[in-house]
Design an enzyme around this catalytic site. Structure first.
Site, PDB file in Angstrom:
ATOM      1  CG  ASP A 125     -54.445   0.014 -21.489  1.00  0.00           C
ATOM      2  OD1 ASP A 125     -55.525  -0.583 -21.284  1.00  0.00           O
ATOM      3  OD2 ASP A 125     -53.425  -0.169 -20.802  1.00  0.00           O
ATOM      4  CB  ALA A 138     -48.530   3.815 -32.402  1.00  0.00           C
ATOM      5  CE  LYS A 139     -52.200   1.867 -26.591  1.00  0.00           C
ATOM      6  NZ  LYS A 139     -53.394   1.155 -26.979  1.00  0.00           N
ATOM      7  NE  ARG A 140     -45.091   1.902 -34.814  1.00  0.00           N
ATOM      8  CZ  ARG A 140     -46.351   1.941 -35.216  1.00  0.00           C
ATOM      9  NH1 ARG A 140     -47.232   1.088 -34.713  1.00  0.00           N
ATOM     10  NH2 ARG A 140     -46.768   2.818 -36.105  1.00  0.00           N
ATOM     11  CG  ASP A 141     -44.590   6.135 -30.961  1.00  0.00           C
ATOM     12  OD1 ASP A 141     -43.629   5.879 -31.710  1.00  0.00           O
ATOM     13  OD2 ASP A 141     -45.699   6.509 -31.388  1.00  0.00           O
TER      14      ASP A 141
END
Ligand code: GLU
Length: 296
Positions: free
Chosen positions: A12, A233-236
């Site tokens: 995404d 990033a996605k992990r944020d």
């Protein structure tokens, strides 16, 4: 002529990518250009990502002129460009492993990230011997070691050009080649993208001149970063439209947040487009701290 957005369908889009897309769209439409979409799916594809990315872009109010170009279907155009360069003697086979390249670049006088041209100096016999060992990548025999581009936000930018890879050793056209061939074919004369790609612009612009096209105007825009100043990033956390919608945001809320991050008073895509002025753009990264999920 056209502007464009060129997402890689590896997952995404996060709010930083979406903001860059809105900027690319505003740059293009506010200057009377068409706006094109290109799916950069030569590698790193995740099933369904392309459809979701286009749906998210559309939900923000971005529109583009058909057709959407798929890099996976552009192979004949890349092959033709490579054949032209080969015929002009502007290429050579490279047998270096990643490790050999890293070692050469870290040697005294080596330039980090810069291919030192090891295989350019191979004799025909050496080349034949190496061909039996591993498949070759094809590199450009660059005639310059730097090139200058014009960027709306960065002014005159000069950066290194090395013997960049044109075709990877798995036979797949390299990103730099595909971008240049596609932008020319799509009549793109305005490239707006994240400033992580600023350093790639000189080599792409140089390659464009070799292929007989005028390099585009560039605008490399600041990225989105997290609260620690690191690239978002996605992990944020909640960084995609779907994540935010799960927390109660609408697409319009995200557009409003992007507008605010650009210092714009308008809160919707049409209003932002009407008020767009590149001179007013922030020059520093957008710090995006994802909203926390409500306590259960
Ligand atoms: N596909 C690249 C990306 O998603 C962008 C390439 C470009 O805009 O030239 O990072």
């Amino acid at each position: 002529m056209n502007g464009r957005y060129a997402p890689s369908p590896s997952g995404d889009l996060h709010v930083g990518n979406l903001r860059t897309a809105m900027l690319a769209w505003m740059f293009a439409r506010s200057t009377g250009r068409g706006f094109r979409m290109r799916v950069e799916n030569l590698d790193r594809v995740r099933a369904g990502a392309q459809e979701q990315q286009l749906a998210d872009l559309s939900a923000l109010g971005i529109d583009w002129d058909p057709p959407v170009v798929m890099q996976s279907q552009r192979r004949p155009a890349y092959d033709e460009a490579v054949a032209t360069l080969v015929a002009r003697g502007l290429t050579y086979e490279c047998f270096c492993t990643r490790r050999e390249i890293a070692e050469a670049a870290s040697a005294p006088h080596g330039v980090p990230g810069h291919y030192p041209g090891t295989c350019r100096r191979l004799t025909e016999e050496e080349r034949a011997a190496r061909r039996a060992e591993r498949p070759a990548a094809l590199r450009l025999a660059s005639g310059v070691d730097q090139f200058t581009v014009r960027d709306v936000l960065h002014g005159t930018y000069t950066g290194p050009v090395d013997d960049l890879v044109l075709v990877r050793n798995d036979g797949v056209p390299a990103y730099n080649l595909a971008v240049v061939v596609d932008d020319a074919a799509m009549e793109v004369d305005q490239v707006v993208r994240g400033d992580d790609l600023l350093a790639s612009a000189p080599r792409q612009a140089y390659l464009a001149t070799l292929l007989g096209t005028v390099p585009p105007h560039y605008a490399h825009v600041p990225l989105a970063v997290n609260g620690l100043g690191k690239r978002l990033a996605k992990r944020d956390g909640a960084v995609t439209l779907a994540d935010l919608e799960a927390l109660g945001w609408s697409a319009a809320d995200l557009v409003a947040a992007i507008a605010a991050s650009l210092g714009m008073v308008a809160r919707d895509a049409a209003g932002m487009l009407a008020a767009f002025d590149p001179a007013e753009l922030p020059r520093t990264p957008w710090v995006f701290v994802p909203p926390a999920a409500p306590a259960a």
